[in-house]
Motif scaffolding. Sequence first.
Motif, PDB file in Angstrom:
ATOM      1  N   ILE A  72       0.824  -1.220   0.000  1.00 52.98           N
ATOM      2  CA  ILE A  72       0.000   0.000   0.000  1.00 52.98           C
ATOM      3  C   ILE A  72       0.856   1.267   0.000  1.00 52.98           C
ATOM      4  CG2 ILE A  72      -1.704   1.324   1.319  1.00 52.98           C
ATOM      5  CD1 ILE A  72      -2.925  -1.367   2.193  1.00 52.98           C
ATOM      6  N   PRO A  73       1.787   1.466   0.971  1.00 52.32           N
ATOM      7  CA  PRO A  73       2.623   2.671   0.904  1.00 52.32           C
ATOM      8  C   PRO A  73       3.529   2.700  -0.323  1.00 52.32           C
ATOM      9  CG  PRO A  73       3.389   1.196   2.649  1.00 52.32           C
ATOM     10  CD  PRO A  73       2.067   0.679   2.194  1.00 52.32           C
ATOM     11  N   ILE A 118       1.329   4.027  -3.186  1.00 54.03           N
ATOM     12  CA  ILE A 118       1.055   5.462  -3.025  1.00 54.03           C
ATOM     13  C   ILE A 118       2.300   6.279  -3.378  1.00 54.03           C
ATOM     14  CG2 ILE A 118       0.493   7.263  -1.346  1.00 54.03           C
ATOM     15  CD1 ILE A 118      -1.281   5.196   0.083  1.00 54.03           C
ATOM     16  N   GLY A 119       3.465   5.806  -2.935  1.00 57.47           N
ATOM     17  CA  GLY A 119       4.707   6.494  -3.276  1.00 57.47           C
ATOM     18  C   GLY A 119       4.966   6.474  -4.765  1.00 57.47           C
ATOM     19  N   ALA A 120       4.709   5.336  -5.422  1.00 56.01           N
ATOM     20  CA  ALA A 120       4.904   5.229  -6.870  1.00 56.01           C
ATOM     21  C   ALA A 120       3.950   6.159  -7.613  1.00 56.01           C
ATOM     22  CB  ALA A 120       4.687   3.784  -7.314  1.00 56.01           C
ATOM     23  N   ALA A 139      -5.807  -0.159  -9.025  1.00 59.22           N
ATOM     24  CA  ALA A 139      -6.967   0.548  -8.465  1.00 59.22           C
ATOM     25  C   ALA A 139      -6.504   1.561  -7.419  1.00 59.22           C
ATOM     26  CB  ALA A 139      -7.950  -0.440  -7.856  1.00 59.22           C
ATOM     27  N   LEU A 140      -5.614   1.152  -6.533  1.00 56.33           N
ATOM     28  CA  LEU A 140      -5.079   2.083  -5.541  1.00 56.33           C
ATOM     29  C   LEU A 140      -4.254   3.180  -6.206  1.00 56.33           C
ATOM     30  CD1 LEU A 140      -4.613   2.960  -2.622  1.00 56.33           C
ATOM     31  CD2 LEU A 140      -2.746   1.291  -2.474  1.00 56.33           C
ATOM     32  N   ALA A 141      -3.629   2.849  -7.327  1.00 57.17           N
ATOM     33  CA  ALA A 141      -2.791   3.816  -8.043  1.00 57.17           C
ATOM     34  C   ALA A 141      -3.588   5.004  -8.582  1.00 57.17           C
ATOM     35  CB  ALA A 141      -2.066   3.126  -9.196  1.00 57.17           C
ATOM     36  N   GLN A 142      -4.933   4.884  -8.613  1.00 55.34           N
ATOM     37  CA  GLN A 142      -5.746   6.009  -9.051  1.00 55.34           C
ATOM     38  C   GLN A 142      -5.596   7.207  -8.120  1.00 55.34           C
ATOM     39  OE1 GLN A 142      -6.712   5.502 -11.900  1.00 55.34           O
ATOM     40  NE2 GLN A 142      -8.158   3.842 -12.230  1.00 55.34           N
TER      41      GLN A 142
END
Length: 301
Positions: A5-6, A9-11, A258-261
């Motif tokens: 997850i982190p 988000i960092g990417a 999906a999180l990368a959105q």
Amino acid sequence: MELWIPITIGAAFLQNLRSAFQKHLKGVMGTTGATFVRFGFGVPFALAFVALLHFGRGDPLPAANQEFLVWAAVGGLAQIAATFLLVHLFSFRNFAVGTAYSRTEPAQAALFGLLFLGEGVTPGALTAIGISVFGVMLISVAHVSITARSLVTSMFARNALIGLASGTAFGISAVAYRAASLALGGPNFLMQAAYTLSVVIVLQTVVMLVWMVWRERAEFGRIARAWKPSLFVGLVGASASFGWFAAMTLQQAAVVKALAQVEMIFTFASSVFFFREKINRLEVAGCVLIVCGILTLLAIG
């Protein structure tokens, strides 16, 4: 909190930074040149990541097998095709609908993950993917006169089909990168991600170089004159890709994408707080949906 997850988000933050600098480069070179620096100037940094892990941490180099090489090639070529299709969309007068459909990448990645790797996605994750994808699609059409009905009815328009094809290629590349990294079988997710990135980015650089020598030689001069900002794009781009590859080694590609959105949230935050730009209601609604999708993902994760 799970490690992917982190990392994701960092990417996403680094990719947003890379995209901003690439837009700047498009003012001094063509689309091909601005695309090339993402790969070509990222090669030394990708190789440095592998060297750091190998010589600095003592991680052994993975043995590249046939399965790895096939998936790496599929992912690298699919990403080039996806980028080309996305750029081609901008030649259409009304490219917003096509761009919206290109954002279906996470949903398509879920399908390809099931087909190619046998990975099922939980109902909760599918719900989160659907929410975030719809939010991004809303943002994509926020500045054109279009309704939900016309968005659906326009699905078979040429620009929409190109957008879907772009999303398909992006989805295939994401799943292929995960498959390539997993095919190495070790020694750990960091080295697997760095090694996969190095092989893929060298392949993409060679393909882009061949194309430019054949069709767009003038781009070399423009790239040479802008080597300093290009080097920064290479560093940030390679770092973002390393993050994506690491996250997708730990988690399914569809869930990571999906999180990368969250990248869209970073984009709008910089637009509002740094550039003092106004955003309309559809964009606000899209951002809210993306946040809801991300929160749903985190809740089930």
